[in-house]
Design an enzyme around this catalytic site. Structure first.
Site, PDB file in Angstrom:
ATOM      1  N   LYS A 222      41.062  14.346  18.730  1.00 42.55           N
ATOM      2  CA  LYS A 222      39.824  13.642  18.460  1.00 42.55           C
ATOM      3  C   LYS A 222      38.755  14.134  19.424  1.00 42.55           C
ATOM      4  O   LYS A 222      38.955  14.116  20.638  1.00 42.55           O
ATOM      5  CB  LYS A 222      40.059  12.157  18.640  1.00 42.55           C
ATOM      6  CG  LYS A 222      38.873  11.320  18.284  1.00 42.55           C
ATOM      7  CD  LYS A 222      39.334   9.904  18.124  1.00 42.55           C
ATOM      8  CE  LYS A 222      38.262   8.955  18.557  1.00 42.55           C
ATOM      9  NZ  LYS A 222      38.799   7.633  18.775  1.00 42.55           N
TER      10      LYS A 222
ATOM     11  N   ASP B  67      41.806  -4.106  18.432  1.00 50.94           N
ATOM     12  CA  ASP B  67      41.329  -3.588  17.145  1.00 50.94           C
ATOM     13  C   ASP B  67      42.466  -3.463  16.138  1.00 50.94           C
ATOM     14  O   ASP B  67      42.608  -2.451  15.472  1.00 50.94           O
ATOM     15  CB  ASP B  67      40.636  -2.238  17.365  1.00 50.94           C
ATOM     16  CG  ASP B  67      39.577  -1.973  16.303  1.00 50.94           C
ATOM     17  OD1 ASP B  67      39.279  -2.908  15.529  1.00 50.94           O
ATOM     18  OD2 ASP B  67      39.060  -0.837  16.259  1.00 50.94           O
TER      19      ASP B  67
ATOM     20  N   GLY C 210      32.283   7.228  13.644  1.00 50.10           N
ATOM     21  CA  GLY C 210      31.243   7.013  14.636  1.00 50.10           C
ATOM     22  C   GLY C 210      31.461   7.778  15.926  1.00 50.10           C
ATOM     23  O   GLY C 210      30.515   8.238  16.548  1.00 50.10           O
TER      24      GLY C 210
END
Ligand SMILES: *[C@@H]1O[C@H](CO)[C@@H](O)[C@H](O)[C@H]1NC(C)=O
Ligand SMILES: *[C@@H]1O[C@H](CO)[C@@H](O)[C@H](O)[C@H]1NC(C)=O
Ligand SMILES: *[C@@H]1O[C@H](CO)[C@@H](O)[C@H](O)[C@H]1NC(C)=O
Ligand SMILES: *[C@@H]1O[C@H](CO)[C@@H](O)[C@H](O)[C@H]1NC(C)=O
Ligand SMILES: *[C@@H]1O[C@H](CO)[C@@H](O)[C@H](O)[C@H]1NC(C)=O
Ligand SMILES: *[C@@H]1O[C@H](CO)[C@@H](O)[C@H](O)[C@H]1NC(C)=O
Ligand SMILES: *[C@@H]1O[C@H](CO)[C@@H](O)[C@H](O)[C@H]1NC(C)=O
Length: 679
Positions: free
Chosen positions: A380, A476, A361
């Site tokens: 990233k 997370d 995402g």
């Protein structure tokens, strides 16, 4: 012998030779192969150069150069007053500093005196003047070698040779050139102004009263067909004693030079052939050479330079644009954490697809090797349009970057570009843990490895909660966020990076379901992450690793099976080990460990946050420093958990997938990733 005077009729040759021989004298014939040792009568600007080159003119404006054989020559039979045969040949060159500016030409002259008094330094070639031009009293015979077009003199063009008798208006004239013996006498043009040395032969046949003028390039033997021929008795024109020589004038041109390289002359005989190898050379760095440099080499060099510079600039601009970054003033203090985009670009081979580790995402993750240090990294790329809150966001990533623990994936730094944020992490060669537990792995982790992973994650999370200056809530924790280094040590990943390693099933459902099962029930109500909610996630993680099942799985009827609930059921029946992954083996030691981990997992998944152990306790329990606490309240927990699961499904169908994602893509800060206080 293709030498001078060949065209003379052989009939008279014998007579002439007799004449020549009978009156043989140094006065009547001479040869100069260069003028080094010549005794010439020079006038005006004429000069003999060091190498023996006769320079008729130099760069002086409106100047005349005269060079004559110093002695008078007897041109006539004194008995009956007839002009004698003569022949001469000379090699000359006319050149210019500026080829576009043609100066005047030059002339070979037979004149009654050396002075040529009153002659003009312009188109009159230093031979005549407007007043005497054309008058028979001049007694001047000349060969004009003219590089100027002067209509007054009936010139045909600006490149011609003419026979002049008492006037610059030639009796006969021709465009410069020669009839090529090697090509059936085809006419070849020559440019007098070319700066190339050329030879002229002039012959007068006193018996037949014929004048022949022949021109040729220096290396070409005298052509059979003369350029000019004129039937004329020179007896009335020439005096008995005449001077022979050359004249040239510069006019207003500063640039033309007139040179004579060699000269031979003979009365009533053959002029000796000139020896080319003995002639002086023309100026090396002469005007012609320089003009070559000016007109050809320099422009070519300039064009090449221009093209090179332009290409280089274009390259720099493109490169600058390609590697452009966004740097603001406030980022100065983060300089150590900032990466150059260029380095990241090079490291990832231009973000090559072959280096792609995964995508999700947020964006894509690439493997790379930093150009200088050769450190392996994962980059990233997160797209972000809004710059709002960027300052706080970057402050927090940098702050996170200072977290250093062997069980945390290091955030090495960042880079910003327009619309893009790049995060640089340690590269974890073995990818994420869920690949080894779920999916269809070739390699499954045995219990020893799994326990090592569990301990590592516990230590990493403990460090986040209590080991650093601020309390960091991870938010997370899940198998896909646990990365494995080369030795299968576990490291907790940041910012959902691990999620991007999800290769297994459909990323969206895996992610939503998986994350769904990790979220502490109280989070749905309070929406405030705490260390306890992290512990809840950790509990789900423990069960996941020990059972080899996802926290929430679908059964055949497409109903959710909650892993906590499932394990709890086994525990209540006193058969908790039946929940364990069958791949783990059944040694006593393993069974004890698995039993401990499963029970700890249930405890951490307690519905009441205050009933969950802290990470400090978790670590102590795992390391057998403290016993497992009382598990009696779990029954209550189970009932409440049931309720909570139903509740969350209604209120927050897709909680976590947009959770940290929304922070990165944008709007405000990541304060929920990094929370301070509340220890
Ligand atoms: C002059 O001419 C004669 C006869 O042709 C010849 O023998 C002699 O060598 C010539 N001298 C020079 C200096 O040319
Ligand atoms: C040309 O020659 C004259 C006479 O020899 C001399 O005075 C003058 O300096 C020369 N000019 C150049 C430009 O060489
Ligand atoms: C040059 O020629 C002139 C005129 O014939 C003469 O007076 C002079 O002595 C000669 N000089 C040399 C060096 O031969
Ligand atoms: C000059 O002319 C006379 C008479 O015509 C002749 O005898 C004599 O040989 C000639 N001399 C020369 C040098 O030609
Ligand atoms: C002069 O003498 C030459 C021979 O030396 C002869 O060929 C010529 O015709 C004569 N000229 C006159 C006008 O007699
Ligand atoms: C030679 O020059 C003349 C006069 O400039 C010109 O008309 C002619 O075309 C030229 N011929 C060649 C073959 O260049
Ligand atoms: C021309 O000059 C060179 C060198 O001075 C000499 O070796 C050669 O024999 C000469 N050629 C003629 C035809 O005189």
């Amino acid at each position: 012998m293709s030498i001078a005077c060949k065209n003379m009729l052989s009939k008279v040759m014998f007579t002439l030779f007799v004449v020549c021989n009978s009156e043989s004298s140094a006065e009547h014939n001479f040869t100069y192969n260069g003028f080094r040792s010549a005794n010439l009568s020079l006038d005006g600007v004429a000069n003999i150069a060091h190498n023996g080159l006769l320079e008729l003119t130099n760069k002086t404006k409106l100047s005349i150069g005269h060079a004559f054989h110093p002695a008078r020559i007897n041109f006539k039979n004194s008995t009956n007053g007839t002009a004698l045969s003569f022949c001469t040949s000379f090699i000359f060159a006319i050149l210019s500093d500026v080829p576009a500016l043609k100066g005047h030409g030059m002339a070979f002259v037979i004149a009654p005196n050396l002075e040529l008094r009153g002659s003009r330094a312009d188109e009159y070639l230093g031979v005549f003047n407007p007043i005497n031009d054309g008058k028979s009293t001049n007694h001047i015979f000349a060969i004009e070698i003219d590089t100027n077009y002067v209509p007054v003199f009936n010139d045909i063009n600006d490149n011609h040779v003419g026979i002049d008798i008492n006037s610059l208006s030639s009796d006969v004239t021709s465009s410069a050139g020669y009839y090529d013996d090697n090509n059936n006498g085809a006419f070849r043009n020559l440019s007098l102004f070319s700066g190339k040395a050329m030879q002229i032969w002039l012959e007068y046949d006193g018996l037949n009263k014929k004048i022949h003028v022949t021109l040729a390039p220096i290396k070409v033997a005298k052509p059979k067909i003369p350029l000019l021929s004129l039937a004329r008795d020179l007896s009335p024109i020439l005096d008995e004693f005449m001077y022979v020589g050359f004249s040239a004038a510069t006019g207003s041109s500063l640039s033309s030079h007139h040179y004579v390289l060699g000269w031979s002359f003979s009365i009533s005989g053959q002029a000796q052939e000139l020896n080319i190898s003995q002639l002086p050379s023309l100026p090396h760095i002469g005007p012609k050479k320089r003009s070559m440099v000016l007109t050809v080499v320099l422009p070519v060099i300039s064009v090449v330079m221009f093209v090179l510079v332009f290409t280089y600039l274009a390259f720099l601009i493109r490169r600058k644009r390609k590697f452009a970054e966004v740097v603001e003033d406030w980022e100065r203090e983060y300089r150590p954490q900032r990466f150059k985009y260029k380095d990241l670009y090079v490291a990832t081979k231009g973000f090559n697809d072959e280096e792609l580790l995964g995508s999700g995402g947020f964006g894509r993750v690439y493997r790379g090797t930093l150009p200088n240090s050769k450190i392996e990294i994962a980059v990233k790329r997160v797209s972000h349009e809004s710059r709002q809150g960027m300052k706080e966001f970057v402050a927090e990533i940098v702050s996170m970057g200072r977290l250093r623990h062997r069980n945390l994936v290091s955030l090495l730094g960042y880079c910003r570009r327009k619309g893009e944020l790049l995060l640089v992490y340690d590269y974890m060669p073995n990818g994420s843990l869920d690949r080894y537990i779920h999916g269809q792995p070739k390699v499954t982790l045995d219990w020893k490895q799994r326990f090592q992973v569990i301990e590592g994650v516990a230590l990493g999370l403990f460090y986040l909660h209590e080991g650093w200056e601020q309390v960091v809530i991870h938010r997370d924790i899940k198998a896909s966020n646990v990365l494995l280094d080369a030795h299968f040590n576990s490291r907790l990943g940041d910012f959902g990076l691990a999620r991007l390693y999800d290769h297994g099933a459909d990323p969206q459902t895996t992610h939503v379901v998986g994350t769904h099962g990790y979220i502490a029930p109280e989070l749905y109500r309070a929406a405030k992450a705490t260390t306890s909610s992290d512990v809840f996630s950790f509990g789900a993680f423990l069960l996941e690793v020990a059972c080899g099942r996802r926290p929430i799985e679908m059964n055949a009827d497409n109903e959710e099976i909650n892993l906590v609930e499932w394990v709890f059921a086994f525990w209540r029946k006193g058969q908790i080990l039946k929940a364990a992954d069958p791949n783990l083996g059944s040694s006593k030691h393993v069974a004890e460990d698995v039993d401990l981990v499963l029970k700890l997992g249930l405890l951490c998944s307690h519905i009441d946050p205050t009933a969950r152990p802290s990470m400090r306790q978790v670590v102590q329990i795992l390391e057998r420093d403290s016993p497992l606490p009382d598990m009696s309240s779990l029954g209550l927990s189970f009932k409440t958990l049931k309720f909570a699961q139903g509740f969350e499904d209604i209120t927050m169908p897709y909680p976590s997938s947009s959770n940290s994602g929304s922070k990165l893509t944008g709007s405000s800060t990541v304060s929920d990733i990094l929370l301070s206080g509340g220890r």
